[in-house]
Design a protein around this motif. Structure first.
Motif, PDB file in Angstrom:
ATOM      1  N   THR A  62       0.933  -1.088   0.048  1.00 19.83           N
ATOM      2  CA  THR A  62      -0.075   0.059  -0.244  1.00 19.83           C
ATOM      3  C   THR A  62       0.943   1.194   0.083  1.00 19.83           C
ATOM      4  O   THR A  62       0.589   2.226  -0.569  1.00 19.83           O
ATOM      5  CB  THR A  62      -1.097   0.009   1.485  1.00 19.83           C
TER       6      THR A  62
ATOM      7  N   LEU B 296      -6.835   3.114   0.183  1.00 23.04           N
ATOM      8  CA  LEU B 296      -5.622   2.915   0.975  1.00 23.04           C
ATOM      9  C   LEU B 296      -5.972   3.427   2.203  1.00 23.04           C
ATOM     10  O   LEU B 296      -5.251   3.245   3.431  1.00 23.04           O
ATOM     11  CB  LEU B 296      -4.643   3.523   0.438  1.00 23.04           C
TER      12      LEU B 296
ATOM     13  N   LEU C 263      -1.120  -5.391  -1.645  1.00 21.57           N
ATOM     14  CA  LEU C 263      -2.444  -5.107  -2.523  1.00 21.57           C
ATOM     15  C   LEU C 263      -3.277  -6.292  -2.784  1.00 21.57           C
ATOM     16  O   LEU C 263      -4.556  -5.974  -2.946  1.00 21.57           O
ATOM     17  CB  LEU C 263      -2.063  -4.419  -3.695  1.00 21.57           C
TER      18      LEU C 263
END
Length: 225
Positions: A23, A55, A65
């Protein structure tokens, strides 16, 4: 006139993220490339788009992710689809870029809304003055001079036009027109009277529902970027 296809408009400067990326990397790339979304891939397969809002709920910068429930997994176009479909997908989903898949349904790249509009040509005059009209017809019935005459009889002009074969019928075509008026009511009535099918339109006055008005407002915002 050659058709503008998604594969002709790929933006090579915007990279995809991998599902194994973190992220933290996604947030950094969103900022570095000045975009609101980025595609995420698992190998060459498109998984969805990551946005800055996605996020916000993940405080650990090392979260991969692959652990995120990505949205827009079904939001994409094929490489040989017309640019109008790119615009339609972008407007319907309110996204800045549209992923493109190749013949094997693998990720090929993205088309940004600004690139698609730049290829279609600048919109002259103040914002809100102008419209996009899409007609479908049998290929044998296509005559731009005839269509132009119908448009001009209603005190408007065609600024540009693009033709593409209909995706569902090889004997039909789809004609996308940019007009210098935002009043399409009389024009569409005339064209339909002579047998042309109006399959889509974006116009400030022709919107018949709140949803259509929202789509047109979104298009005008894209035209002003």
């Amino acid at each position: 006139m050659s058709a503008l296809l998604a594969e002709d408009l790929l933006n090579q400067m915007i990279p995809p993220l991998k599902s194994t990326d973190t992220t933290a990397k996604a947030a950094r790339w969103l900022e570095e490339f000045h975009v609101n979304q980025l595609p995420v891939l698992a190998d060459r397969s498109y998984r969805g788009l990551i946005t800055i809002n996605d996020l916000a709920d993940y405080e650990n910068p090392d979260t991969q992710l692959a652990e995120l429930p990505l949205r827009y997994a079904d939001t994409h176009v094929q490489h040989d689809q017309h640019f109008f479909r790119v615009m339609e997908i972008a407007i319907q989903n309110r996204i800045q870029l549209v992923p493109v898949l190749d013949e094997q349904n693998e990720y090929a790249g993205v088309v940004t809304v600004s690139d698609a509009l730049a290829a279609f040509g600048p919109v002259p005059g103040p914002a809100g003055q102008g419209s996009i009209l899409v007609l479908t017809m049998e290929e044998r019935d296509y005559s731009l001079s005839q269509i132009s005459r119908y448009v001009e009889e209603n005190n408007a002009k065609i600024l540009s036009a693009h033709v593409v074969t209909d995706e569902h019928d090889p004997y039909r075509i789809r004609l996308t027109l940019r007009l210098n008026t935002d009043n399409l009511a009389r024009i569409t009535a005339t064209l339909e009277r002579f047998g042309y099918l109006v399959s889509a339109q974006f116009s400030g006055t022709a919107a018949v529902s709140e949803d259509e008005q929202d789509r047109f407002d979104a298009l005008l915002r894209y035209l002003n970027v």
